[in-house]
Design a protein around this motif. Structure first.
Motif, mmCIF file in Angstrom:
data_model
loop_
_atom_site.group_PDB
_atom_site.id
_atom_site.type_symbol
_atom_site.label_atom_id
_atom_site.label_comp_id
_atom_site.label_asym_id
_atom_site.label_seq_id
_atom_site.Cartn_x
_atom_site.Cartn_y
_atom_site.Cartn_z
ATOM 1 N N LYS A 27 -25.848 114.271 -8.161
ATOM 2 C CA LYS A 27 -24.888 114.634 -9.209
ATOM 3 C C LYS A 27 -23.772 113.596 -9.310
ATOM 4 O O LYS A 27 -22.649 113.917 -9.697
ATOM 5 C CB LYS A 27 -24.316 116.027 -8.945
ATOM 6 C CG LYS A 27 -25.398 117.106 -8.914
ATOM 7 C CD LYS A 27 -24.855 118.447 -8.501
ATOM 8 C CE LYS A 27 -25.979 119.448 -8.324
ATOM 9 N NZ LYS A 27 -26.868 119.111 -7.180
ATOM 10 N N ASP A 28 -24.097 112.347 -8.974
ATOM 11 C CA ASP A 28 -23.098 111.282 -9.101
ATOM 12 C C ASP A 28 -22.597 111.152 -10.534
ATOM 13 O O ASP A 28 -21.457 110.747 -10.776
ATOM 14 C CB ASP A 28 -23.682 109.938 -8.649
ATOM 15 C CG ASP A 28 -23.713 109.797 -7.128
ATOM 16 O OD1 ASP A 28 -23.157 110.671 -6.441
ATOM 17 O OD2 ASP A 28 -24.306 108.811 -6.632
ATOM 18 N N PHE A 29 -23.459 111.500 -11.493
ATOM 19 C CA PHE A 29 -23.060 111.395 -12.903
ATOM 20 C C PHE A 29 -22.043 112.465 -13.294
ATOM 21 O O PHE A 29 -21.348 112.333 -14.307
ATOM 22 C CB PHE A 29 -24.299 111.542 -13.805
ATOM 23 C CG PHE A 29 -24.807 112.957 -13.903
ATOM 24 C CD1 PHE A 29 -24.389 113.793 -14.930
ATOM 25 C CD2 PHE A 29 -25.691 113.470 -12.957
ATOM 26 C CE1 PHE A 29 -24.845 115.106 -15.015
ATOM 27 C CE2 PHE A 29 -26.153 114.766 -13.039
ATOM 28 C CZ PHE A 29 -25.733 115.588 -14.068
ATOM 29 N N HIS A 30 -21.979 113.523 -12.506
ATOM 30 C CA HIS A 30 -21.174 114.697 -12.872
ATOM 31 C C HIS A 30 -19.749 114.516 -12.359
ATOM 32 O O HIS A 30 -19.405 114.937 -11.263
ATOM 33 C CB HIS A 30 -21.796 115.961 -12.281
ATOM 34 C CG HIS A 30 -21.121 117.225 -12.713
ATOM 35 N ND1 HIS A 30 -20.975 117.584 -14.036
ATOM 36 C CD2 HIS A 30 -20.533 118.222 -11.999
ATOM 37 C CE1 HIS A 30 -20.346 118.740 -14.122
ATOM 38 N NE2 HIS A 30 -20.068 119.139 -12.900
ATOM 39 N N GLY A 31 -18.930 113.873 -13.170
ATOM 40 C CA GLY A 31 -17.546 113.636 -12.775
ATOM 41 C C GLY A 31 -17.075 112.291 -13.274
ATOM 42 O O GLY A 31 -17.786 111.556 -13.957
ATOM 43 N N GLU A 32 -15.853 111.987 -12.908
ATOM 44 C CA GLU A 32 -15.260 110.734 -13.338
ATOM 45 C C GLU A 32 -15.594 109.623 -12.338
ATOM 46 O O GLU A 32 -16.732 109.453 -11.963
ATOM 47 C CB GLU A 32 -13.739 110.921 -13.493
ATOM 48 C CG GLU A 32 -13.350 112.041 -14.463
ATOM 49 C CD GLU A 32 -13.687 111.730 -15.919
ATOM 50 O OE1 GLU A 32 -14.098 110.594 -16.213
ATOM 51 O OE2 GLU A 32 -13.556 112.629 -16.768
ATOM 52 N N ALA A 33 -14.597 108.921 -11.863
ATOM 53 C CA ALA A 33 -14.800 107.753 -11.008
ATOM 54 C C ALA A 33 -15.425 108.112 -9.666
ATOM 55 O O ALA A 33 -15.202 109.195 -9.126
ATOM 56 C CB ALA A 33 -13.455 107.058 -10.786
ATOM 57 N N LEU A 34 -16.230 107.188 -9.140
ATOM 58 C CA LEU A 34 -16.765 107.299 -7.789
ATOM 59 C C LEU A 34 -16.003 106.301 -6.932
ATOM 60 O O LEU A 34 -16.256 105.096 -6.973
ATOM 61 C CB LEU A 34 -18.267 106.996 -7.779
ATOM 62 C CG LEU A 34 -19.143 107.956 -8.592
ATOM 63 C CD1 LEU A 34 -20.578 107.445 -8.665
ATOM 64 C CD2 LEU A 34 -19.108 109.355 -7.988
ATOM 65 N N VAL A 35 -15.032 106.808 -6.174
ATOM 66 C CA VAL A 35 -14.086 105.947 -5.464
ATOM 67 C C VAL A 35 -14.130 106.232 -3.971
ATOM 68 O O VAL A 35 -14.241 107.384 -3.552
ATOM 69 C CB VAL A 35 -12.646 106.170 -5.998
ATOM 70 C CG1 VAL A 35 -11.636 105.371 -5.194
ATOM 71 C CG2 VAL A 35 -12.562 105.812 -7.470
ATOM 72 N N GLY A 36 -13.997 105.168 -3.168
ATOM 73 C CA GLY A 36 -13.829 105.332 -1.734
ATOM 74 C C GLY A 36 -15.073 105.053 -0.910
ATOM 75 O O GLY A 36 -16.180 104.877 -1.439
ATOM 76 N N ASP A 37 -14.875 105.007 0.398
ATOM 77 C CA ASP A 37 -15.976 104.814 1.336
ATOM 78 C C ASP A 37 -16.831 106.076 1.373
ATOM 79 O O ASP A 37 -16.307 107.188 1.471
ATOM 80 C CB ASP A 37 -15.434 104.521 2.734
ATOM 81 C CG ASP A 37 -14.605 103.248 2.787
ATOM 82 O OD1 ASP A 37 -14.881 102.336 1.980
ATOM 83 O OD2 ASP A 37 -13.680 103.169 3.610
ATOM 84 N N VAL A 38 -18.138 105.913 1.332
ATOM 85 C CA VAL A 38 -19.045 107.058 1.309
ATOM 86 C C VAL A 38 -19.020 107.791 2.648
ATOM 87 O O VAL A 38 -19.153 107.180 3.716
ATOM 88 C CB VAL A 38 -20.482 106.622 0.982
ATOM 89 C CG1 VAL A 38 -21.453 107.796 1.141
ATOM 90 C CG2 VAL A 38 -20.556 106.076 -0.437
ATOM 91 N N LEU A 39 -18.824 109.102 2.586
ATOM 92 C CA LEU A 39 -18.941 109.973 3.752
ATOM 93 C C LEU A 39 -20.186 110.816 3.533
ATOM 94 O O LEU A 39 -20.179 111.753 2.742
ATOM 95 C CB LEU A 39 -17.697 110.861 3.897
ATOM 96 C CG LEU A 39 -17.616 111.677 5.188
ATOM 97 C CD1 LEU A 39 -17.436 110.767 6.390
ATOM 98 C CD2 LEU A 39 -16.472 112.685 5.124
ATOM 99 N N ASP A 40 -21.278 110.455 4.200
ATOM 100 C CA ASP A 40 -22.573 111.086 3.986
ATOM 101 C C ASP A 40 -22.609 112.437 4.692
ATOM 102 O O ASP A 40 -22.586 112.510 5.923
ATOM 103 C CB ASP A 40 -23.677 110.176 4.510
ATOM 104 C CG ASP A 40 -25.063 110.596 4.031
ATOM 105 O OD1 ASP A 40 -25.258 111.799 3.761
ATOM 106 O OD2 ASP A 40 -25.944 109.730 3.931
ATOM 107 N N THR A 41 -22.683 113.499 3.921
ATOM 108 C CA THR A 41 -22.658 114.851 4.492
ATOM 109 C C THR A 41 -23.999 115.295 5.047
ATOM 110 O O THR A 41 -24.081 116.335 5.702
ATOM 111 C CB THR A 41 -22.213 115.862 3.420
ATOM 112 O OG1 THR A 41 -23.209 115.923 2.382
ATOM 113 C CG2 THR A 41 -20.877 115.466 2.808
ATOM 114 N N ARG A 42 -25.052 114.527 4.807
ATOM 115 C CA ARG A 42 -26.393 114.954 5.217
ATOM 116 C C ARG A 42 -26.585 114.951 6.729
ATOM 117 O O ARG A 42 -27.566 115.505 7.220
ATOM 118 C CB ARG A 42 -27.449 114.070 4.543
ATOM 119 C CG ARG A 42 -27.547 114.294 3.038
ATOM 120 C CD ARG A 42 -28.487 113.314 2.380
ATOM 121 N NE ARG A 42 -27.991 111.940 2.500
ATOM 122 C CZ ARG A 42 -28.619 110.888 2.003
ATOM 123 N NH1 ARG A 42 -29.761 111.038 1.350
ATOM 124 N NH2 ARG A 42 -28.105 109.673 2.151
#
Length: 356
Positions: A32-47
């Motif tokens: 759902k990366d498309f669902h929202g505005e900016a994708l900002v910051g270092d990725v914190l992988d919740t998996r």
């Protein structure tokens, strides 16, 4: 109680990021990366924090960690003839339950069964200070005061890491049939309105391209009576499953097109079609999908007059925010919540709004 190692690792990164005021991008499967505005910051992988914690089929409650694949949860429920009634869109096999709740999206059954938030019983939230906050529980009647667990549904991760969630499940319907009717959009809306006033086992409706579809769910006797009352043409089971799945997963050709921007209009079900437009109509008229090159301001002004909201679901933004602008009062409430849970603004910065 000692924190699980996977969650402790996530907490360590969150605490360090908060101290440095460095933004983090909470991400599960990224479906759902498309669902929202900016994708900002270092990725914190919740998996890394995954797995079903508890499942009591007799209680119709399942509890899972945020990184648990939605497919894993649905498989566990299916083994006991149960499911998540709000039919969350998957979009891709990598979808996680944390992302499902953070996005707060619901599928075709939403109008009859309820929204995603209606099935959230409890949640654990890891805030910017590294505190694990617990809200709600694992039974229906457990909420006193402000219902934060349900507030997290649709929050897009801007308040913190949804570490764990407890959800209400339901038994799968004994049988389902789908009827179709040839009609225009206004005629379909009129039918949907009439049906809502009748004791019919309707679990989903849709109109698109001159065809209205209605799904009936329940016992054999209830379905026979409903089919006799409604008429229409019954389609075979395989075709029906494919149709409703294509709506839920947005794999239908209508959603894959890119010729014009795609708008998601949330409206009162009684709003007239000719005033709102709508190339595909769901939820008995309350959800309308519109492909249009009309300027965003015109679409949103028209939608507001009908007491609704318009989301630019797909298409070039060109500076236009995805989500319908909030009223001043609601915007201030959102600001205060953000400051309370994430004062330094490290979580999913700018994802919901440029404001936070």
């Amino acid at each position: 109680m000692a924190m699980e190692p996977s969650l402790a690792d996530l907490r360590e990164r969150i605490v360090a990021a908060n101290a440095a005021k460095t933004p983090l991008r909470l991400r599960g499967g990224g479906t759902k990366d498309f669902h929202g505005e900016a994708l900002v910051g270092d990725v914190l992988d919740t998996r890394v924090h995954r797995g079903v914690v508890d499942y009591e089929p007799s209680e119709l409650v399942i509890t899972a960690r945020c990184g648990t694949p939605l497919a894993e949860i649905e498989t566990a429920l299916a083994q006991h003839g149960q499911f998540l009634p709000f039919e969350p869109p998957i979009f891709h096999a990598d979808a996680t339950i944390g992302g499902v709740i953070a996005a707060g999206l619901s599928g075709p059954r939403r109008a009859s069964a309820g929204a995603a938030r209606d099935f959230v019983l409890g949640a654990h939230l890891l805030d910017a200070h590294g505190e694990l906050l617990r809200f709600g529980g694992q039974v229906m009647k457990n909420v006193a005061g402000f219902d934060v667990a349900r507030l997290l549904c649709g929050s897009l991760g801007v308040l913190g890491l949804i570490a764990q969630v407890s959800l209400k499940a339901l038994p799968r319907p004994r049988e389902e049939v789908t009827l179709r009717f040839e009609c225009n959009d206004a005629e379909a809306l009129a039918m949907f309105h009439r049906w809502r006033a009748q004791p019919l086992p309707i679990s989903a409706t849709c109109w698109h391209d001159g065809i209205a579809s209605v799904r009936l769910s329940g016992s054999s006797s209830a379905l026979r009576a409903a089919c006799a009352a409604l008429g229409g043409t019954m389609i075979n089971e395989a075709e029906a499953l494919a149709w409703w799945s294509s709506l839920r997963q947005q794999s239908h050709e209508f959603f894959r097109r890119s010729d014009k921007p795609l708008w998601r209009l949330s409206l009162p079900a009684t709003a007239p079609i000719d005033a709102s437009g709508g190339d595909l109509v769901e939820w008995s008229g309350a959800l309308r999908w519109l492909r249009s090159e009309t300027p965003a301001g015109g679409i949103r002004t028209r939608t507001e007059k009908l007491c609704g909201t318009a989301t630019l679901w797909r298409g070039e933004r060109n500076g236009v925010p995805m989500f319908h602008p909030l009223a001043a009062f609601n915007l201030e409430l959102n600001r205060r919540l953000k400051r309370q849970f994430d004062p330094n603004g490290i979580f999913n910065r700018g994802r919901m709004s440029a404001e936070f």
